[in-house]
Design a protein around this motif. Sequence first.
Motif, PDB file in Angstrom:
ATOM      1  N   CYS A   1      38.887  58.064  47.375  1.00 47.95           N
ATOM      2  CA  CYS A   1      37.819  59.149  48.001  1.00 47.95           C
ATOM      3  C   CYS A   1      38.448  59.318  49.438  1.00 47.95           C
ATOM      4  O   CYS A   1      37.598  60.359  50.019  1.00 47.95           O
ATOM      5  N   ARG A   2      39.428  58.541  49.974  1.00 48.61           N
ATOM      6  CA  ARG A   2      39.880  58.869  51.350  1.00 48.61           C
ATOM      7  C   ARG A   2      38.595  58.712  52.364  1.00 48.61           C
ATOM      8  O   ARG A   2      38.410  59.855  53.126  1.00 48.61           O
ATOM      9  N   CYS A   3      37.601  57.950  52.358  1.00 52.07           N
ATOM     10  CA  CYS A   3      36.422  57.690  52.949  1.00 52.07           C
ATOM     11  C   CYS A   3      36.733  56.981  54.231  1.00 52.07           C
ATOM     12  O   CYS A   3      35.635  56.210  54.456  1.00 52.07           O
ATOM     13  N   ARG A   4      37.775  56.953  54.942  1.00 49.12           N
ATOM     14  CA  ARG A   4      38.100  55.865  56.082  1.00 49.12           C
ATOM     15  C   ARG A   4      38.291  56.620  57.318  1.00 49.12           C
ATOM     16  O   ARG A   4      39.473  57.451  57.386  1.00 49.12           O
ATOM     17  N   SER A   5      37.510  56.619  58.268  1.00 52.10           N
ATOM     18  CA  SER A   5      37.493  57.364  59.315  1.00 52.10           C
ATOM     19  C   SER A   5      38.636  56.579  60.507  1.00 52.10           C
ATOM     20  O   SER A   5      38.691  55.429  60.324  1.00 52.10           O
ATOM     21  N   ALA A   6      39.068  57.235  61.391  1.00 46.97           N
ATOM     22  CA  ALA A   6      39.867  56.603  62.586  1.00 46.97           C
ATOM     23  C   ALA A   6      39.233  55.394  63.260  1.00 46.97           C
ATOM     24  O   ALA A   6      39.900  54.734  63.648  1.00 46.97           O
ATOM     25  N   SER A   7      38.022  55.569  63.551  1.00 42.16           N
ATOM     26  CA  SER A   7      36.947  54.673  64.028  1.00 42.16           C
ATOM     27  C   SER A   7      37.208  53.160  63.178  1.00 42.16           C
ATOM     28  O   SER A   7      37.043  52.184  63.797  1.00 42.16           O
ATOM     29  N   THR A   8      37.148  53.415  61.722  1.00 39.76           N
ATOM     30  CA  THR A   8      37.087  52.178  61.065  1.00 39.76           C
ATOM     31  C   THR A   8      38.453  51.570  61.151  1.00 39.76           C
ATOM     32  O   THR A   8      38.396  50.182  61.033  1.00 39.76           O
TER      33      THR A   8
ATOM     34  N   LEU B   1      12.547  63.622  61.993  1.00 40.06           N
ATOM     35  CA  LEU B   1      13.368  64.025  60.886  1.00 40.06           C
ATOM     36  C   LEU B   1      14.598  64.836  61.639  1.00 40.06           C
ATOM     37  O   LEU B   1      15.863  64.421  61.064  1.00 40.06           O
ATOM     38  N   VAL B   2      14.597  65.534  62.572  1.00 44.86           N
ATOM     39  CA  VAL B   2      15.693  66.188  63.429  1.00 44.86           C
ATOM     40  C   VAL B   2      16.677  65.066  63.569  1.00 44.86           C
ATOM     41  O   VAL B   2      17.853  65.076  63.550  1.00 44.86           O
ATOM     42  N   LYS B   3      15.994  63.941  64.174  1.00 50.24           N
ATOM     43  CA  LYS B   3      17.008  62.637  64.959  1.00 50.24           C
ATOM     44  C   LYS B   3      17.490  62.148  63.768  1.00 50.24           C
ATOM     45  O   LYS B   3      18.709  61.619  63.828  1.00 50.24           O
ATOM     46  N   THR B   4      16.975  61.964  62.494  1.00 46.86           N
ATOM     47  CA  THR B   4      17.300  61.182  61.427  1.00 46.86           C
ATOM     48  C   THR B   4      18.428  61.935  60.927  1.00 46.86           C
ATOM     49  O   THR B   4      19.526  61.298  60.379  1.00 46.86           O
ATOM     50  N   LEU B   5      18.487  63.151  60.582  1.00 47.58           N
ATOM     51  CA  LEU B   5      19.592  63.944  60.186  1.00 47.58           C
ATOM     52  C   LEU B   5      20.696  64.054  60.956  1.00 47.58           C
ATOM     53  O   LEU B   5      22.034  63.900  60.479  1.00 47.58           O
ATOM     54  N   ARG B   6      20.672  63.864  62.453  1.00 43.56           N
ATOM     55  CA  ARG B   6      21.618  63.795  63.243  1.00 43.56           C
ATOM     56  C   ARG B   6      22.174  62.596  63.205  1.00 43.56           C
ATOM     57  O   ARG B   6      23.483  62.176  63.160  1.00 43.56           O
ATOM     58  N   PHE B   7      21.538  61.450  62.885  1.00 42.85           N
ATOM     59  CA  PHE B   7      22.020  60.017  62.481  1.00 42.85           C
ATOM     60  C   PHE B   7      23.011  60.015  61.640  1.00 42.85           C
ATOM     61  O   PHE B   7      23.998  59.613  61.570  1.00 42.85           O
ATOM     62  N   VAL B   8      22.563  60.791  60.333  1.00 42.89           N
ATOM     63  CA  VAL B   8      23.207  60.623  59.101  1.00 42.89           C
ATOM     64  C   VAL B   8      24.597  61.529  59.367  1.00 42.89           C
ATOM     65  O   VAL B   8      25.722  61.047  58.772  1.00 42.89           O
ATOM     66  N   LYS B   9      24.486  62.637  60.093  1.00 38.75           N
ATOM     67  CA  LYS B   9      25.670  63.493  60.205  1.00 38.75           C
ATOM     68  C   LYS B   9      26.704  62.716  60.904  1.00 38.75           C
ATOM     69  O   LYS B   9      27.780  63.240  60.816  1.00 38.75           O
ATOM     70  N   ASN B  10      26.323  61.904  62.046  1.00 44.19           N
ATOM     71  CA  ASN B  10      27.289  61.106  62.698  1.00 44.19           C
ATOM     72  C   ASN B  10      27.992  60.005  62.107  1.00 44.19           C
ATOM     73  O   ASN B  10      28.829  59.208  62.922  1.00 44.19           O
ATOM     74  N   VAL B  11      27.477  59.851  60.711  1.00 44.81           N
ATOM     75  CA  VAL B  11      28.083  58.471  60.212  1.00 44.81           C
ATOM     76  C   VAL B  11      29.185  59.036  59.630  1.00 44.81           C
ATOM     77  O   VAL B  11      29.257  59.600  58.494  1.00 44.81           O
ATOM     78  N   PRO B  12      30.701  58.765  59.793  1.00 49.73           N
ATOM     79  CA  PRO B  12      31.890  59.446  59.152  1.00 49.73           C
ATOM     80  C   PRO B  12      31.979  59.186  57.942  1.00 49.73           C
ATOM     81  O   PRO B  12      32.439  59.823  57.017  1.00 49.73           O
ATOM     82  N   CYS B  13      31.663  57.877  57.519  1.00 51.52           N
ATOM     83  CA  CYS B  13      31.785  57.409  56.115  1.00 51.52           C
ATOM     84  C   CYS B  13      31.055  58.244  55.092  1.00 51.52           C
ATOM     85  O   CYS B  13      31.177  58.388  53.973  1.00 51.52           O
ATOM     86  N   PHE B  14      29.555  58.462  55.692  1.00 49.26           N
ATOM     87  CA  PHE B  14      29.017  59.442  54.736  1.00 49.26           C
ATOM     88  C   PHE B  14      29.427  60.721  54.500  1.00 49.26           C
ATOM     89  O   PHE B  14      29.300  61.140  53.624  1.00 49.26           O
ATOM     90  N   ARG B  15      29.712  61.345  55.630  1.00 54.64           N
ATOM     91  CA  ARG B  15      30.200  62.650  55.528  1.00 54.64           C
ATOM     92  C   ARG B  15      31.590  62.962  54.990  1.00 54.64           C
ATOM     93  O   ARG B  15      31.791  63.992  54.165  1.00 54.64           O
ATOM     94  N   GLN B  16      32.192  61.668  54.604  1.00 49.76           N
ATOM     95  CA  GLN B  16      33.526  61.700  53.741  1.00 49.76           C
ATOM     96  C   GLN B  16      33.272  61.470  52.481  1.00 49.76           C
ATOM     97  O   GLN B  16      34.387  61.483  51.686  1.00 49.76           O
ATOM     98  N   LEU B  17      31.949  61.246  51.964  1.00 48.41           N
ATOM     99  CA  LEU B  17      31.991  61.082  50.547  1.00 48.41           C
ATOM    100  C   LEU B  17      31.871  62.297  49.826  1.00 48.41           C
ATOM    101  O   LEU B  17      31.732  63.245  50.695  1.00 48.41           O
ATOM    102  N   PRO B  18      32.106  62.359  48.549  1.00 50.76           N
ATOM    103  CA  PRO B  18      32.034  63.592  47.726  1.00 50.76           C
ATOM    104  C   PRO B  18      30.632  64.328  47.978  1.00 50.76           C
ATOM    105  O   PRO B  18      29.598  63.364  48.237  1.00 50.76           O
ATOM    106  N   GLU B  19      30.682  65.628  47.983  1.00 54.63           N
ATOM    107  CA  GLU B  19      29.354  66.095  48.475  1.00 54.63           C
ATOM    108  C   GLU B  19      28.069  65.791  47.278  1.00 54.63           C
ATOM    109  O   GLU B  19      26.895  65.915  47.866  1.00 54.63           O
ATOM    110  N   ASP B  20      28.477  65.718  46.082  1.00 54.29           N
ATOM    111  CA  ASP B  20      27.664  65.200  45.071  1.00 54.29           C
ATOM    112  C   ASP B  20      26.750  64.027  45.483  1.00 54.29           C
ATOM    113  O   ASP B  20      25.608  63.787  45.342  1.00 54.29           O
ATOM    114  N   ASP B  21      27.871  62.811  45.869  1.00 62.18           N
ATOM    115  CA  ASP B  21      27.082  61.822  46.335  1.00 62.18           C
ATOM    116  C   ASP B  21      26.171  61.791  47.615  1.00 62.18           C
ATOM    117  O   ASP B  21      25.151  61.216  47.595  1.00 62.18           O
ATOM    118  N   GLN B  22      26.758  62.782  48.529  1.00 69.75           N
ATOM    119  CA  GLN B  22      25.882  62.815  49.695  1.00 69.75           C
ATOM    120  C   GLN B  22      24.603  63.601  49.524  1.00 69.75           C
ATOM    121  O   GLN B  22      23.473  62.791  49.836  1.00 69.75           O
TER     122      GLN B  22
END
Length: 305
Positions: A7-14, A109-130
């Motif tokens: 799935c290539r879900c590994r960011s540079a930070s990890t 809610l706005v803050k929560t969505l910003r938190f999720v957006k900033n997690v690289p391993c989440f954003r690199q998951l397949p969209e269906d999983d997201q």
Amino acid sequence: MATLEGCRCRSASTRNNSSILYSILKSDSLVTAEEPQQHQQQHSQHQTLQHLLLKGSSSSSSSSSSSFSSSGPGSLQELRQQACSCGSTRRRGVLRSPQVTCKAASAVLVKTLRFVKNVPCFRQLPEDDQLMLIRSGWAPLLVLGLAQDRVDFETTETVEPSMLQRILTGVPDRQSEILAGQTRVAVGVSVVDIEAIKAFLKKCWSVDISTKEYAYLKGTVLFNPDLEGLRCLHYIQALRREAHQALNEHVRLIHRDDSMRFAKLLIALSMLRAISPLVVAQLFFRPVIGAVNIEEVIMEMFYGK
């Protein structure tokens, strides 16, 4: 450390840190640190949220209700069933200050969505999983955010008429209203559900959960491997395990004198999972904007669709 094969879900930070959960901590810290510098941006996001919510308020309540599914365990349902048959299950509550509380919930809610957006391993998951993880996690993450920001609220009780009262007063029951094509639903939410949310908030505040502990709890909630159809199931399972392990290690290191702290946090998690997303939507958003499919609003906010 969790790895995602294929799935290539590994960011540079990890690659530069011992655990991929570093990105979760970094994301939560980033959201907190950005707040003073991004007041104007947050105001704009609030306006966008209100616009989306108002736009969705034209949806019928029946379609809104069908879009939700209760992801919590059966304990809350059993609690309802154990209630006295004389009508205590009809006790319902509404917010005492809906404008204030709903505005605070919208900010979380706005803050929560910003938190999720900033997690690289989440954003690199397949969209269906997201999509599945967001639908599963937005409500518990929101309630966690309410606890972290210490958002309290007061309710006042109202009583739903019994069947006999409806017959005597000529008030149609909800089944008749649905068949007649009406959109009115019972006012408020069950007092049992409200008490479950308030009990969770009080539990978090009594334990005095730290910022790092909230971040690990958010990771545990966000990466939910119990959903059917996940493409990267094993990776998400590994992230959930890492969250538990990291939380346990943090508690043992920082709170050596409190041998029950980790157990208290797990109890709080179990209480959180018993809270229905439908209840969260009805309590914190419906009083101001009416019937709305909150999941569609969240998807539009997150992906800009």
